[in-house]
Design a protein around this motif. Structure first.
Motif, PDB file in Angstrom:
ATOM      1  N   UNK A   1       0.729  -1.161  -0.007  1.00 36.70           N
ATOM      2  CA  UNK A   1       0.118  -0.152  -0.164  1.00 36.70           C
ATOM      3  C   UNK A   1       0.804   1.242   0.061  1.00 36.70           C
ATOM      4  N   UNK A   2       2.007   1.132   0.643  1.00 33.13           N
ATOM      5  CA  UNK A   2       2.910   2.404   0.967  1.00 33.13           C
ATOM      6  C   UNK A   2       3.435   3.030  -0.541  1.00 33.13           C
ATOM      7  N   UNK A   3       3.804   1.979  -1.339  1.00 37.50           N
ATOM      8  CA  UNK A   3       4.286   2.376  -2.716  1.00 37.50           C
ATOM      9  C   UNK A   3       2.944   2.765  -3.715  1.00 37.50           C
ATOM     10  N   UNK A   4       1.945   1.981  -3.698  1.00 37.80           N
ATOM     11  CA  UNK A   4       1.008   2.320  -4.757  1.00 37.80           C
ATOM     12  C   UNK A   4       0.054   3.450  -4.573  1.00 37.80           C
TER      13      UNK A   4
ATOM     14  N   UNK B   1     -10.142   7.699  -3.897  1.00 33.54           N
ATOM     15  CA  UNK B   1     -10.184   7.697  -2.592  1.00 33.54           C
ATOM     16  C   UNK B   1      -8.893   7.917  -1.823  1.00 33.54           C
ATOM     17  N   UNK B   2      -7.880   7.676  -2.571  1.00 38.85           N
ATOM     18  CA  UNK B   2      -6.766   7.958  -1.848  1.00 38.85           C
ATOM     19  C   UNK B   2      -6.396   9.556  -1.583  1.00 38.85           C
ATOM     20  N   UNK B   3      -6.991  10.243  -2.491  1.00 41.62           N
ATOM     21  CA  UNK B   3      -6.706  11.754  -2.470  1.00 41.62           C
ATOM     22  C   UNK B   3      -8.016  12.531  -1.860  1.00 41.62           C
TER      23      UNK B   3
ATOM     24  N   UNK C   1      -9.330   4.723  17.757  1.00 38.50           N
ATOM     25  CA  UNK C   1      -9.449   3.674  16.659  1.00 38.50           C
ATOM     26  C   UNK C   1      -9.637   4.147  15.383  1.00 38.50           C
ATOM     27  N   UNK C   2      -9.345   3.241  14.401  1.00 39.32           N
ATOM     28  CA  UNK C   2      -9.536   3.665  12.966  1.00 39.32           C
ATOM     29  C   UNK C   2     -11.120   3.136  12.582  1.00 39.32           C
ATOM     30  N   UNK C   3     -11.752   2.538  13.570  1.00 38.78           N
ATOM     31  CA  UNK C   3     -13.101   2.267  13.374  1.00 38.78           C
ATOM     32  C   UNK C   3     -13.319   1.141  12.403  1.00 38.78           C
TER      33      UNK C   3
ATOM     34  N   UNK D   1      -4.689  -2.576   7.562  1.00 38.92           N
ATOM     35  CA  UNK D   1      -3.562  -2.893   6.502  1.00 38.92           C
ATOM     36  C   UNK D   1      -3.660  -1.806   5.355  1.00 38.92           C
ATOM     37  N   UNK D   2      -4.442  -1.086   5.308  1.00 36.79           N
ATOM     38  CA  UNK D   2      -4.698  -0.061   4.372  1.00 36.79           C
ATOM     39  C   UNK D   2      -4.476   1.297   4.828  1.00 36.79           C
ATOM     40  N   UNK D   3      -3.807   1.416   5.976  1.00 39.24           N
ATOM     41  CA  UNK D   3      -3.680   2.785   6.628  1.00 39.24           C
ATOM     42  C   UNK D   3      -2.193   3.025   6.883  1.00 39.24           C
TER      43      UNK D   3
END
Length: 394
Positions: A231-234, A366-368, A385-387, A392-394
């Motif tokens: 996720x960090x690269x993409x 969604x990323x932006x 929390x993230x709710x 894994x996608x944060x």
């Protein structure tokens, strides 16, 4: 796995080649929109520039470029055309994605040349185990670069959790759904598999595959970038394309305005103080976007250096704010410069018409989504929390 030692282009050379392609990408942007895919000569130029082996390990003949160089290449290509930057980014990085697989999968995929691939996760399909592999069914949305790909990486639900499935594009169907105002040449259509057989070696645990402890990182320990989470690269691709598009808007402005004169005063637009102020504002906004992009790169390289501990939620929150804010500032720069340029630059087929429509579509990714990014970051930084958001996608 059999390794081949070859001399590959270094990062500086690849970045220089990206710069050399900017005029071609601007020249072919209108044609690409009409085709709703990149022209073959652009894909051929990417291959000739050795982009498709840029993110492969050195021991496979690749350039093994670092994260910062990858993002700079994407930003530079996007100065030529946002769709070309987008497709180029995914074709480059998906070779890295495929390099995270096991030995057998890599030998099959790369045995015939570069692994040109699309990758889509949502909505997940279904993978049913059978002798020797899985039967996979699903329909996935927004498969950018699928029209130039031989392979596709999709997400599917398995018996014991989520799976990453690498299928041949020919084993499924590309469904023509990408009919949008901008980013038309990305060809981000739907892709469908119906009871397609995929052998076991091309189906892997999604969580492990997307993590720092993927198979490819163990196979090629010298290539640090394979140890970054997927996720960090993409995710930073989106910001890089946005910033490159804003830089293009600034570069094109003098030529677009060069002969324009205000009818009432007969003063050239380029001589008006209002034009100077707007251009300065746009330049500042684009610079802020670039600085945030560079900060996101340096944070990522620091936080995910080999051997580093898992970053805290607060560190990840700040990194995600960097990602969203860089795109937001880039879009603001485009808005400022387009408004200052006047209505005539938005005539169908002009550079600014295309830039305006491309950013209209890009900012809905969604990323932006800065509102959502701020909400999640605020929760995390306040110790909550993230709710429902996937960790894994944060």
């Amino acid at each position: 796995m059999t390794h081949t030692t070859m001399t590959a282009a270094d990062g500086a050379t690849l970045l220089s080649r990206a710069e050399e392609l900017v005029p071609l990408l601007r020249e072919t942007a209108a044609e690409a929109e009409t085709l709703r895919r990149l022209p073959d000569r652009v894909i051929d130029a990417f291959e000739a520039a050795s982009f498709f082996t840029a993110m492969r390990p050195v021991d496979t003949g690749g350039s093994a470029i670092d994260f910062g160089t990858f993002i700079d290449i994407v930003r530079t290509l996007s100065r030529g055309d946002a769709s070309a930057g987008w497709v180029g980014a995914f074709l480059l990085s998906h070779n890295w994605l495929l390099s995270r697989l096991n030995t057998q999968a890599q030998e099959e995929i790369f045995g015939a040349g570069p692994g040109l691939a699309a990758a889509v996760a949502a909505p997940p399909g279904q993978a049913v185990p059978v002798e020797g592999g899985y039967r996979v069914t699903g329909r996935w949305r927004f498969a950018s670069a699928i029209l130039h790909s031989n392979w596709v990486v999709v997400a599917a639900a398995g018996e014991h959790g989520p799976l990453a499935v690498v299928a041949r594009v020919d084993d499924g169907t590309i469904i023509d759904t990408w009919r949008v105002p901008g980013m038309r040449a990305t060809g981000s259509n739907d892709f469908e598999l119906t009871d397609a057989f995929v052998p076991t070696h091309r189906v892997v645990d999604f969580i492990a595959y997307s993590s720092r402890d993927n198979d490819g990182a163990a196979l090629h320990p010298s290539y640090d970038l394979l140890q970054y989470p997927m996720y960090r690269v993409l995710s930073l691709i989106h910001s890089a394309v946005a910033v490159g598009t804003a830089e293009a808007a600034l570069e094109l402005f003098p030529q677009a305005m060069g002969t324009r004169v205000r009818p009432a005063s007969r003063v050239p637009y380029l001589h008006e103080p209002e034009t100077h102020a707007a251009y300065g504002q746009a330049a500042q906004q684009a610079l802020i976007g670039r600085l945030l992009l560079d900060d996101a790169v340096s944070r990522t390289e620091r936080l995910y250096a080999p051997g580093s501990p898992e970053p805290s939620m607060a560190e990840r929150a700040k990194l995600n704010l960097d990602v969203a804010a860089s795109g937001t500032e880039a879009f603001a720069a485009v808005d400022t410069i387009v408004q200052a340029a006047g209505a005539s630059v938005l005539r169908d087929g002009t550079d600014y018409d295309r830039i305006a429509r491309n950013t209209l579509v890009m900012r809905n990714h969604t990323t932006l989504d800065w509102r959502h990014a701020q909400l999640l970051a605020g929760r995390v930084l306040l110790g909550q929390s993230l709710g429902d958001h996937a960790d894994a996608l944060y």
